[in-house]
Design a protein around this motif. Sequence first.
Motif, PDB file in Angstrom:
ATOM      1  N   ALA A  62       5.781  19.315  45.236  1.00  0.00           N
ATOM      2  CA  ALA A  62       4.748  18.317  44.965  1.00  0.00           C
ATOM      3  C   ALA A  62       5.099  16.952  45.554  1.00  0.00           C
ATOM      4  N   LEU A  63       4.107  16.081  45.541  1.00  0.00           N
ATOM      5  CA  LEU A  63       4.229  14.749  46.133  1.00  0.00           C
ATOM      6  C   LEU A  63       5.316  13.918  45.447  1.00  0.00           C
ATOM      7  N   HIS A  64       5.356  13.943  44.125  1.00  0.00           N
ATOM      8  CA  HIS A  64       6.301  13.120  43.364  1.00  0.00           C
ATOM      9  C   HIS A  64       7.422  13.963  42.764  1.00  0.00           C
ATOM     10  N   ARG A  65       7.936  14.916  43.539  1.00  0.00           N
ATOM     11  CA  ARG A  65       8.955  15.833  43.005  1.00  0.00           C
ATOM     12  C   ARG A  65      10.207  15.112  42.520  1.00  0.00           C
ATOM     13  N   ASP A  66      10.526  13.948  43.112  1.00  0.00           N
ATOM     14  CA  ASP A  66      11.731  13.227  42.712  1.00  0.00           C
ATOM     15  C   ASP A  66      11.552  12.465  41.407  1.00  0.00           C
ATOM     16  N   LEU A  67      10.342  12.440  40.888  1.00  0.00           N
ATOM     17  CA  LEU A  67      10.068  11.700  39.663  1.00  0.00           C
ATOM     18  C   LEU A  67       9.961  12.602  38.442  1.00  0.00           C
ATOM     19  N   ILE A  68      10.355  13.865  38.583  1.00  0.00           N
ATOM     20  CA  ILE A  68      10.293  14.818  37.474  1.00  0.00           C
ATOM     21  C   ILE A  68      11.659  15.450  37.284  1.00  0.00           C
ATOM     22  N   GLU A  69      12.078  15.534  36.035  1.00  0.00           N
ATOM     23  CA  GLU A  69      13.347  16.170  35.684  1.00  0.00           C
ATOM     24  C   GLU A  69      13.057  17.326  34.715  1.00  0.00           C
ATOM     25  N   LEU A  70      13.563  18.514  35.035  1.00  0.00           N
ATOM     26  CA  LEU A  70      13.337  19.697  34.214  1.00  0.00           C
ATOM     27  C   LEU A  70      14.602  20.073  33.445  1.00  0.00           C
ATOM     28  N   ASP A  71      14.452  20.386  32.171  1.00  0.00           N
ATOM     29  CA  ASP A  71      15.528  20.978  31.365  1.00  0.00           C
ATOM     30  C   ASP A  71      15.071  22.396  31.024  1.00  0.00           C
ATOM     31  N   VAL A  72      15.628  23.401  31.714  1.00  0.00           N
ATOM     32  CA  VAL A  72      15.151  24.779  31.626  1.00  0.00           C
ATOM     33  C   VAL A  72      16.029  25.576  30.667  1.00  0.00           C
ATOM     34  N   ARG A  73      15.415  26.152  29.642  1.00  0.00           N
ATOM     35  CA  ARG A  73      16.131  26.955  28.646  1.00  0.00           C
ATOM     36  C   ARG A  73      15.407  28.292  28.499  1.00  0.00           C
ATOM     37  N   PRO A  74      15.871  29.332  29.241  1.00  0.00           N
ATOM     38  CA  PRO A  74      15.123  30.593  29.343  1.00  0.00           C
ATOM     39  C   PRO A  74      15.266  31.526  28.152  1.00  0.00           C
ATOM     40  N   ALA A  75      16.227  31.340  27.289  1.00  0.00           N
ATOM     41  CA  ALA A  75      16.385  32.196  26.092  1.00  0.00           C
ATOM     42  C   ALA A  75      16.463  31.276  24.894  1.00  0.00           C
ATOM     43  N   ALA A  76      15.390  30.524  24.676  1.00  0.00           N
ATOM     44  CA  ALA A  76      15.411  29.390  23.761  1.00  0.00           C
ATOM     45  C   ALA A  76      15.499  29.809  22.298  1.00  0.00           C
ATOM     46  N   THR A  77      16.415  29.163  21.596  1.00  0.00           N
ATOM     47  CA  THR A  77      16.550  29.319  20.149  1.00  0.00           C
ATOM     48  C   THR A  77      16.004  28.052  19.480  1.00  0.00           C
ATOM     49  N   VAL A  78      15.969  28.057  18.156  1.00  0.00           N
ATOM     50  CA  VAL A  78      15.514  26.856  17.443  1.00  0.00           C
ATOM     51  C   VAL A  78      16.472  25.694  17.692  1.00  0.00           C
ATOM     52  N   ASN A  79      17.755  26.002  17.914  1.00  0.00           N
ATOM     53  CA  ASN A  79      18.701  24.935  18.239  1.00  0.00           C
ATOM     54  C   ASN A  79      18.391  24.316  19.597  1.00  0.00           C
ATOM     55  N   ASP A  80      17.937  25.142  20.554  1.00  0.00           N
ATOM     56  CA  ASP A  80      17.520  24.600  21.843  1.00  0.00           C
ATOM     57  C   ASP A  80      16.333  23.652  21.676  1.00  0.00           C
ATOM     58  N   LEU A  81      15.426  24.010  20.787  1.00  0.00           N
ATOM     59  CA  LEU A  81      14.273  23.147  20.522  1.00  0.00           C
ATOM     60  C   LEU A  81      14.727  21.796  19.977  1.00  0.00           C
ATOM     61  N   LEU A  82      15.538  21.821  18.918  1.00  0.00           N
ATOM     62  CA  LEU A  82      15.975  20.568  18.293  1.00  0.00           C
ATOM     63  C   LEU A  82      16.867  19.751  19.229  1.00  0.00           C
ATOM     64  N   ASP A  83      17.799  20.432  19.895  1.00  0.00           N
ATOM     65  CA  ASP A  83      18.697  19.738  20.814  1.00  0.00           C
ATOM     66  C   ASP A  83      17.920  19.138  21.983  1.00  0.00           C
ATOM     67  N   GLY A  84      16.962  19.903  22.515  1.00  0.00           N
ATOM     68  CA  GLY A  84      16.169  19.403  23.625  1.00  0.00           C
ATOM     69  C   GLY A  84      15.339  18.199  23.239  1.00  0.00           C
ATOM     70  N   ILE A  85      14.746  18.222  22.051  1.00  0.00           N
ATOM     71  CA  ILE A  85      13.909  17.116  21.585  1.00  0.00           C
ATOM     72  C   ILE A  85      14.729  15.837  21.414  1.00  0.00           C
ATOM     73  N   THR A  86      15.892  15.950  20.770  1.00  0.00           N
ATOM     74  CA  THR A  86      16.644  14.744  20.421  1.00  0.00           C
ATOM     75  C   THR A  86      17.557  14.248  21.539  1.00  0.00           C
ATOM     76  N   ARG A  87      18.094  15.164  22.354  1.00  0.00           N
ATOM     77  CA  ARG A  87      19.038  14.736  23.389  1.00  0.00           C
ATOM     78  C   ARG A  87      18.342  14.511  24.733  1.00  0.00           C
ATOM     79  N   PHE A  88      17.481  15.419  25.131  1.00  0.00           N
ATOM     80  CA  PHE A  88      16.786  15.292  26.423  1.00  0.00           C
ATOM     81  C   PHE A  88      15.621  14.309  26.331  1.00  0.00           C
ATOM     82  N   ARG A  89      15.072  14.131  25.119  1.00  0.00           N
ATOM     83  CA  ARG A  89      13.941  13.213  24.862  1.00  0.00           C
ATOM     84  C   ARG A  89      12.786  13.456  25.839  1.00  0.00           C
TER      85      ARG A  89
END
Length: 353
Positions: free
Chosen positions: A184-211
Motif C-alpha cells: 500500500a501507499l502508506h505501508r511505512d506508517l502501519i505496524e502489525l503485531d501478529v499473534r496466530p494462536a492467540a490466547t486470552v493472555n495475548d489479548l490482554l498483553d496486546g491491548i496494554t503493551r502494544f496499545r
Amino acid sequence: MGSQQYRRELDRKRKQRVEAEKKAVEYRNKESQKRAEADRAHQEAIKTKSASAQKAKMSRAAQRDRDAASAGREANKWQKKASDYRKQEVNLQTKLARAEHSEAEAAERKRKREQAETDRRTAAERAAIEVRFDRTEHAVGEVLRKLRAPKPEKLRVLLLGASSEGDLRVGREQKRIRSAVESALHRDLIELDVRPAATVNDLLDGITRFRPHVVHFSGHSSEDLIVFERDTDVLHKGQDVTAHAFLRAIAATDDPPLLVLLNACNSAAQIDQLVGDAVPFAIGMADSINDEDAISYAARFYASVANGQSVRSAHLSGQAALELAGLDSTELPILASATDVDPGVTVLVESVG
C-alpha cells in the motif's frame, strides 16, 4: 456450511444414490438372466444322451451359475451403496433444514439491525437539524468526538488469530493482510503485531503493551462468544470468552482502540455493544462466512486503510472485493459506529509530509 452448500451436497448424494440404484437393478437383471441360462443348460444336459455333450452343457451351466453369483454380489454391493447414500441424504436434509432455519433467523436479525440503524440515523438527522437551528456551524462541528490523530505515530494493528481445532486458515488471513499493507501507499506508517494462536493472555498483553489502534480477531465466534486458544500444543476445543468479557478486555486500557474488527461468524451481534461502551468503530459478520470470503474482505479492508481511505470507504472496498469476486457474502460484513463519530471522515492512516 451454509444452506447453498448443503443443497449442492444433497443434490450430489441424490445423483449418487440414483446411479447406485440403477447399477443394482442392472446387476440384479444380469443375475436373473444368468440363473435362467444356467437352468436351461442344466435341463439340456439332463435330456442329452451324449456323455461329451452332457459334460459340455454341465460346464456351461456351472459357468452361468458363477456369473449369476458374481452379478448378485455386485447387485448387493450397489444396493448397499444406495442405502448408504440414502442415509446420507436424510442426514443432509436435516442439516439443510437447520441451516435454512438459522439463515432465516439471521436474515430476521439483519432486518432488525438495519431497521434499528435506520431509526438511529433518522434520530441523529433529526437531532442534527435541531442543533443547526440552535447553534452555529462551528458548534455543530464540536459535537463530533475528537479521536486520536493518526499522526505522527504509526497505526498499530493487533492481529489475533485462533483456530484451536485447525479448521480455519487464520495464518493465511494474516499473511494476506501483511501483504496488502506492504503493497500500500502508506505501508511505512502501519505496524502489525501478529499473534496466530492467540490466547486470552495475548489479548490482554496486546491491548496494554502494544496499545493498538485496531484490534483484529479471526477465528470462531457466535452472537455472544469468541473462541480463543488455550496455551497447549495439541488440537483442542479452545476457550470460550463471552462478548462482555471481551469488551471489558478491550476497554481495560487508558488508550483504547479506535476500531475492533471481528472477522468471525455471527459476530455482528456484538458490535453495537462494542461501539456503545468501548470503541468508536466496530465491524462484524452478520452470519456464517467462508474462510475465502473472510480473507478477501480483510485483505482489501486493510489495503484501503493503508492507502489513506476512510473507515467507511475501506469497509465498502472490502464488500466490493467480495462482490467482484462473485462471492455471495457481500452483505455479511457490517460496520457500526458510535453516534458521535463519522466513519466517512475518519482516516486511520495519513501522510505527515
